[in-house]
Design an enzyme around this catalytic site. Structure first.
Site, PDB file in Angstrom:
ATOM      1  N   ILE A   1      70.020  18.727  31.771  1.00  0.00           N
ATOM      2  CA  ILE A   1      70.060  20.188  31.593  1.00  0.00           C
ATOM      3  C   ILE A   1      71.016  20.556  30.459  1.00  0.00           C
ATOM      4  O   ILE A   1      70.735  21.403  29.635  1.00  0.00           O
ATOM      5  CB  ILE A   1      70.519  20.887  32.900  1.00  0.00           C
ATOM      6  CG1 ILE A   1      69.500  20.644  34.011  1.00  0.00           C
ATOM      7  CG2 ILE A   1      70.705  22.376  32.675  1.00  0.00           C
ATOM      8  CD1 ILE A   1      69.931  21.224  35.349  1.00  0.00           C
ATOM      9  N   GLY A   2      72.155  19.890  30.430  1.00  0.00           N
ATOM     10  CA  GLY A   2      73.118  20.219  29.387  1.00  0.00           C
ATOM     11  C   GLY A   2      74.255  19.215  29.341  1.00  0.00           C
ATOM     12  O   GLY A   2      74.432  18.414  30.268  1.00  0.00           O
ATOM     13  N   ARG A   3      75.001  19.263  28.226  1.00  0.00           N
ATOM     14  CA  ARG A   3      76.145  18.361  28.057  1.00  0.00           C
ATOM     15  C   ARG A   3      77.352  19.151  27.628  1.00  0.00           C
ATOM     16  O   ARG A   3      77.214  20.123  26.897  1.00  0.00           O
ATOM     17  CB  ARG A   3      75.844  17.321  26.973  1.00  0.00           C
ATOM     18  CG  ARG A   3      75.190  16.089  27.498  1.00  0.00           C
ATOM     19  CD  ARG A   3      75.063  15.079  26.388  1.00  0.00           C
ATOM     20  NE  ARG A   3      74.627  13.814  26.925  1.00  0.00           N
ATOM     21  CZ  ARG A   3      74.498  12.713  26.212  1.00  0.00           C
ATOM     22  NH1 ARG A   3      74.764  12.728  24.931  1.00  0.00           N
ATOM     23  NH2 ARG A   3      74.106  11.593  26.756  1.00  0.00           N
ATOM     24  N   GLY A   4      78.518  18.712  28.068  1.00  0.00           N
ATOM     25  CA  GLY A   4      79.747  19.382  27.647  1.00  0.00           C
ATOM     26  C   GLY A   4      80.806  18.355  27.334  1.00  0.00           C
ATOM     27  O   GLY A   4      80.505  17.161  27.239  1.00  0.00           O
ATOM     28  N   GLY A   5      82.026  18.838  27.170  1.00  0.00           N
ATOM     29  CA  GLY A   5      83.121  17.945  26.817  1.00  0.00           C
ATOM     30  C   GLY A   5      83.414  16.905  27.887  1.00  0.00           C
ATOM     31  O   GLY A   5      83.722  15.754  27.595  1.00  0.00           O
ATOM     32  N   MET A   6      83.302  17.319  29.159  1.00  0.00           N
ATOM     33  CA  MET A   6      83.675  16.420  30.252  1.00  0.00           C
ATOM     34  C   MET A   6      82.530  15.500  30.657  1.00  0.00           C
ATOM     35  O   MET A   6      82.746  14.379  31.077  1.00  0.00           O
ATOM     36  CB  MET A   6      84.085  17.242  31.476  1.00  0.00           C
ATOM     37  CG  MET A   6      85.504  17.709  31.454  1.00  0.00           C
ATOM     38  SD  MET A   6      86.117  18.044  33.116  1.00  0.00           S
ATOM     39  CE  MET A   6      85.096  19.356  33.682  1.00  0.00           C
TER      40      MET A   6
ATOM     41  N   LYS B   1      76.335  17.440  38.328  1.00  0.00           N
ATOM     42  CA  LYS B   1      77.253  17.377  37.187  1.00  0.00           C
ATOM     43  C   LYS B   1      78.026  16.073  37.295  1.00  0.00           C
ATOM     44  O   LYS B   1      78.559  15.751  38.375  1.00  0.00           O
ATOM     45  CB  LYS B   1      78.196  18.573  37.215  1.00  0.00           C
ATOM     46  CG  LYS B   1      79.095  18.671  35.990  1.00  0.00           C
ATOM     47  CD  LYS B   1      79.813  20.000  35.948  1.00  0.00           C
ATOM     48  CE  LYS B   1      80.612  20.159  34.661  1.00  0.00           C
ATOM     49  NZ  LYS B   1      81.252  21.466  34.560  1.00  0.00           N
TER      50      LYS B   1
ATOM     51  N   ASP C   1      87.520  30.998  31.427  1.00  0.00           N
ATOM     52  CA  ASP C   1      86.559  30.659  30.360  1.00  0.00           C
ATOM     53  C   ASP C   1      85.294  31.507  30.504  1.00  0.00           C
ATOM     54  O   ASP C   1      84.183  30.990  30.411  1.00  0.00           O
ATOM     55  CB  ASP C   1      86.223  29.161  30.404  1.00  0.00           C
ATOM     56  CG  ASP C   1      85.587  28.667  29.105  1.00  0.00           C
ATOM     57  OD1 ASP C   1      85.680  29.387  28.083  1.00  0.00           O
ATOM     58  OD2 ASP C   1      84.990  27.580  29.106  1.00  0.00           O
TER      59      ASP C   1
END
Lengths: 315, 249
Positions: free
Chosen positions: A32-37, A55, A147
């Site tokens: 679905i998505g990627r982030g920093g962590m 996640k 955030d």
């Protein structure tokens, strides 16, 4: 040693980043998505036969800063039982050593994408107002999001909202729970650490003054979010004043609570005087006309009829 | 877990005690030091050689000599002792030192005498030269990005070789060949599906799934082990893991 093409490296990165779900109740569906962590995947819960979001950290470390943050995020979400906050169903460590948690799979549109569909202003403002409710609830539980931005808010098909990404949330006041929890919290919010997204971040947060970050820092982020949603629109003065008050540089100049911001927006939508703006007489007349549109139309119609009747009888 | 598809044991985790070659390379224990040197050279020689060719526009022969000479310098204890993880990642430190080294060599107009420097391990420069000739550098890519990209490529290649060796030793070559067919060849319309692979290898489709899952899990572990070996401390390890896995920090 063989040469691996860029395409093969890209493919390998994809497949080895996928969570190892063997011996778990989950089956991988799609990223679905990627982030920093880490990354978020849509998975199927085999036991309950439903789609959920998983996640997972990018690195198999259980003692790292990121692991503490993710654990804390899951625990914060678990405490915040509210229809506007995505619920957590499960948490643990995958067979490959990576920490994960499972949450509701949100079916909706990101707030920034929703705003780009150009909905009528009152609809947009009502959706924005609904964001204030879960945030106010979190504040009542002693949790500051830190955030808030359009990308972290989802709008459902019926206009319901869900606030996501509590990975950098801060716990304040009496709400501090267990020792373990506090240890994680301290490591994140140590004075001088800047956490959040720059363009939505309150000045005190950007300055790294974490002891000064409170509910009003989220009010600032909401003010900036509202301004971003209204970009490319002509903003009425009273609404602009609400944005400016919410995103005031000094915390003391902002709404003291998110509920005050929501209430002022509600007053704006109901054509009532707003706390953020002292109106002039023409503005007041214009607002009263808008507020009592039906009555004004009736009075004008009545006067017009009396005028016609008067002219007719004089002949 | 199907024991036939399990490599590395049931619920095997990433070994957090994997030693850093960058620390062991300074060891007084010869066996530790030699192993660490080998790991260090294996991870860095190709990016260094290619970087010298591209960034410093050196010929194949000069780049070979400069690479060997740089390793001779780098393997001195002082080089590693001077590295401060608090200031920069090791890869950045190494590249900065490499730039300084090549620049000094050029300034002093000192032509390295071919063959005059110690050769530590046999390095396949001809293959590396062929790779430079065969594969164009993407337009707009900086030498630093190129160095990073080649380093990542090297880490993945080391992991593939290690996985192949391990499978060979443990009699798991069918699993490796499946991995090779499905994950190490560029995907296209002709990429076989799991059903096709099952027929080709005369095994059940579920076995294909299990073998590939086991290979990918072990491959991921080896990549991370290699990174652990080539970093100092947790922060650098995590930063490099993100860089190699292609995740924005």
């Amino acid at each position: 040693m063989e040469w691996l093409s860029d395409a093969v490296i890209h493919h390998l990165r994809d497949v080895i980043s996928q969570p190892e779900l063997s011996a778990t109740r989950y089956e991988l569906l799609e990223p679905i998505g990627r982030g920093g962590m880490g990354a978020v995947y849509a998975v199927r819960d085999r036991e309950l036969d439903r789609r959920v979001a998983l996640k997972v950290l990018s690195v198999p470390e259980t003692s790292s800063h990121e692991a503490a943050r993710m654990t804390e995020e899951a625990r914060i979400l678990a405490r915040l039982e509210h229809p506007g906050i995505v619920p957590v169903h499960d948490m643990g460590t995958l067979p490959d050593g990576r920490i994960f948690y499972v949450m509701k799979l949100v079916d909706g549109t990101r707030l920034d994408q929703y705003a780009q569909t150009n909905p009528p202003l009152p609809d947009l403002l009502r959706v924005f107002s609904r964001i204030c409710e879960p945030i106010a609830f979190a504040h009542s539980q002693g949790i500051i999001h830190r955030d808030l931005k359009p990308e972290n808010i989802m709008v459902g098909r019926f206009g319901e909202v869900l606030v996501l990404d509590w990975g950098v949330a801060k716990i304040v006041g009496k709400a501090r729970p267990s020792t373990q929890f506090q240890a994680g919290e301290r490591s994140q919010t140590a004075s001088g650490t800047v956490i959040g997204t720059e363009s939505y971040m309150a000045p005190e947060q950007a300055a790294g003054a974490s002891d000064q970050v409170d509910a009003r820092s989220d009010v600032y982020a909401l003010g900036m979010t509202l301004r971003a949603l209204l970009a490319n629109r002509a903003i009425p003065r009273r609404l602009d004043a609400i944005c400016r008050k919410a995103a005031a540089t000094e915390p003391a100049g902002r709404y003291a609570t998110v509920l005050e911001l929501a209430a002022d927006l509600e007053r704006y939508l109901n054509h009532e005087p707003v706390a953020a703006h002292r109106e002039t007489i023409p503005e007041r007349v214009s607002r009263l006309v808008l507020r009592n549109k039906a009555l004004v139309v009736l009075v004008l119609a009545y006067l017009a009829m009396r005028a016609l009747l008067f002219l007719f009888t004089r002949r | 877990m199907d024991p036939d598809t399990s490599i590395g044991g049931h619920r095997d985790r990433f070994p957090e005690t994997r030693r850093s070659a960058l620390i062991d390379i300074q060891s007084d224990v010869a066996s530790l030091r030699d192993g660490a040197r080998e790991a260090f050279i294996a991870a860095y020689w190709k990016p260094i050689y290619k970087y010298i060719r591209i960034r410093w526009k050196q010929s194949n022969e000069d780049a070979k000599d400069l690479t060997q000479a740089f390793f001779a310098r780098a393997l001195e204890k002082e080089f590693f002792a001077a590295y401060d993880p608090a200031r920069a990642g090791f890869r950045t430190y190494l590249r900065t030192c490499l730039d300084g080294f090549v620049s000094n060599e050029q300034k002093s107009d000192r032509r390295l005498k071919r063959g005059g420097d110690a050769l530590f391990v046999s390095l396949d420069f001809e293959t590396a030269d062929g790779e430079i000739r065969q594969h164009e550098i993407p337009a707009g890519q900086s030498p630093e990005e190129y160095f990073h990209q080649e380093w990542v490529r090297g880490i993945f290649a080391i992991a593939v070789d290690a996985l192949r060796r391990e499978c060979d030793e443990r009699g798991k070559l069918t699993a490796f060949r499946l991995f090779e067919r499905y994950d190490l060849e560029p995907h296209s319309d002709e990429t076989p599906r799991y059903d096709d692979l099952a027929r080709e290898f005369e095994i059940a489709a579920t076995t294909v799934t299990n073998h590939l899952a086991a290979m990918r899990r072990r491959f991921r572990q080896i990549v991370l082990e290699t990174l652990r070996e080539n970093t100092v401390g947790e922060n650098e390890f995590r930063t490099e893991a993100r860089a190699v896995l292609g995740i924005e920090a």
